[in-house]
Motif scaffolding. Sequence first.
Motif, PDB file in Angstrom:
ATOM      1  N   GLY A 102       0.803  -1.210   0.000  1.00 54.06           N
ATOM      2  CA  GLY A 102       0.000   0.000   0.000  1.00 54.06           C
ATOM      3  C   GLY A 102       0.838   1.263   0.000  1.00 54.06           C
ATOM      4  O   GLY A 102       2.048   1.249   0.186  1.00 54.06           O
ATOM      5  N   GLY A 121       0.812   6.404   3.621  1.00 49.36           N
ATOM      6  CA  GLY A 121       0.211   5.088   3.760  1.00 49.36           C
ATOM      7  C   GLY A 121       1.122   3.940   3.420  1.00 49.36           C
ATOM      8  O   GLY A 121       0.661   2.803   3.292  1.00 49.36           O
ATOM      9  N   ILE A 144      -0.043  -3.544   4.204  1.00 50.23           N
ATOM     10  CA  ILE A 144      -0.725  -2.257   4.212  1.00 50.23           C
ATOM     11  C   ILE A 144      -0.462  -1.523   5.517  1.00 50.23           C
ATOM     12  O   ILE A 144       0.006  -2.112   6.495  1.00 50.23           O
ATOM     13  CB  ILE A 144      -2.247  -2.418   3.978  1.00 50.23           C
ATOM     14  CG1 ILE A 144      -2.909  -3.135   5.156  1.00 50.23           C
ATOM     15  CG2 ILE A 144      -2.507  -3.166   2.662  1.00 50.23           C
ATOM     16  CD1 ILE A 144      -4.422  -3.158   5.080  1.00 50.23           C
ATOM     17  N   LYS A 145      -0.780  -0.238   5.494  1.00 49.54           N
ATOM     18  CA  LYS A 145      -0.609   0.607   6.682  1.00 49.54           C
ATOM     19  C   LYS A 145      -1.942   1.282   6.990  1.00 49.54           C
ATOM     20  O   LYS A 145      -2.567   1.870   6.105  1.00 49.54           O
ATOM     21  CB  LYS A 145       0.465   1.667   6.439  1.00 49.54           C
ATOM     22  CG  LYS A 145       0.709   2.598   7.630  1.00 49.54           C
ATOM     23  CD  LYS A 145       1.787   3.612   7.274  1.00 49.54           C
ATOM     24  CE  LYS A 145       2.045   4.578   8.412  1.00 49.54           C
ATOM     25  NZ  LYS A 145       3.081   5.589   8.042  1.00 49.54           N
ATOM     26  N   TYR A 195      -8.209   4.529   8.681  1.00 52.46           N
ATOM     27  CA  TYR A 195      -7.072   5.154   8.008  1.00 52.46           C
ATOM     28  C   TYR A 195      -7.047   6.642   8.324  1.00 52.46           C
ATOM     29  O   TYR A 195      -8.075   7.231   8.683  1.00 52.46           O
ATOM     30  CB  TYR A 195      -7.158   4.942   6.498  1.00 52.46           C
ATOM     31  CG  TYR A 195      -7.131   3.486   6.118  1.00 52.46           C
ATOM     32  CD1 TYR A 195      -5.938   2.829   5.870  1.00 52.46           C
ATOM     33  CD2 TYR A 195      -8.320   2.753   6.031  1.00 52.46           C
ATOM     34  CE1 TYR A 195      -5.923   1.483   5.532  1.00 52.46           C
ATOM     35  CE2 TYR A 195      -8.310   1.407   5.702  1.00 52.46           C
ATOM     36  CZ  TYR A 195      -7.113   0.775   5.455  1.00 52.46           C
ATOM     37  OH  TYR A 195      -7.088  -0.552   5.133  1.00 52.46           O
ATOM     38  N   ASN A 252      -4.613   1.203   0.153  1.00 50.07           N
ATOM     39  CA  ASN A 252      -4.617   0.201   1.216  1.00 50.07           C
ATOM     40  C   ASN A 252      -5.918  -0.596   1.329  1.00 50.07           C
ATOM     41  O   ASN A 252      -5.878  -1.828   1.397  1.00 50.07           O
ATOM     42  CB  ASN A 252      -4.256   0.863   2.552  1.00 50.07           C
ATOM     43  CG  ASN A 252      -2.782   1.200   2.629  1.00 50.07           C
ATOM     44  OD1 ASN A 252      -1.934   0.320   2.583  1.00 50.07           O
ATOM     45  ND2 ASN A 252      -2.468   2.480   2.742  1.00 50.07           N
ATOM     46  N   ALA A 289      -1.465  -5.912   8.227  1.00 42.94           N
ATOM     47  CA  ALA A 289      -1.600  -4.469   8.426  1.00 42.94           C
ATOM     48  C   ALA A 289      -0.739  -4.009   9.598  1.00 42.94           C
ATOM     49  O   ALA A 289      -0.799  -4.589  10.686  1.00 42.94           O
ATOM     50  CB  ALA A 289      -3.061  -4.109   8.701  1.00 42.94           C
TER      51      ALA A 289
END
Length: 235
Positions: free
Chosen positions: A24, A30, A156-157, A169, A177, A189
């Motif tokens: 991501g 991100g 992903i973040k 988010y 993401n 994550a």
Amino acid sequence: MDKTIATPAAAVADIPDGAVVMIGGFGGSGAPIELIHALIDRAPKNLTVINNNAGNGHVGIAAMIEQGLVAKMICSFPRSSDPVAFTEAYKAGRIELEVVPQGTLAERIRAAGAGIPAFYTATSYGTDLAEGKPVEEFDGKHYVRERWLRADVALIKAHHGDPMGNLTYRMAGRNFNPVMAMAADRTIAQVSRIVAPGDIDPEHIVSPGIFVDAVVEVPNPVQEEILIREGATYP
């Protein structure tokens, strides 16, 4: 139901050689830098990496390329602010490139998450990017058929997460993401904070836990742009 993992290293420990990995981020926004660097430490080879760009400076995805982990990049912008790692690898024939227009990239990933194996778009018709792809005419206009884009793993973040994998988010960090979380067989994550179950308002959940397999807390994540300005390298 507890999907928490103690460290980034433990979270990426099972990613094998040859995996297709979505990462991501839109530039540094991100981008799960800590997960990426943990993956570099583990050093799987022949990875296919899907991201918006091909990395900058000598950290994150660029560092993955420099360390020889990446056999192929699928991205929209192989040349961004400081693409030296990818440029050198590509010119030397060490890495393959598939360029995908940004909207098409997002839709190919979203389609995979929605279970749609292919779709038609006017984008790229009549260009080299459409070469070899089926074309159909609808209402007097030509459209190129694009396949979904799936991955073995998505890194992903997010901002906040709970032990069940529900995620929120922060601002522009949302970007690719959420759709990547839906398009991978396994989604990992990193979050700035893990909160108790029920602490996230259901109306604020963007990625439901059904799409997330592991959550690791990184309280003070680094920012790619700051690392680049400081001249950082990894490892």
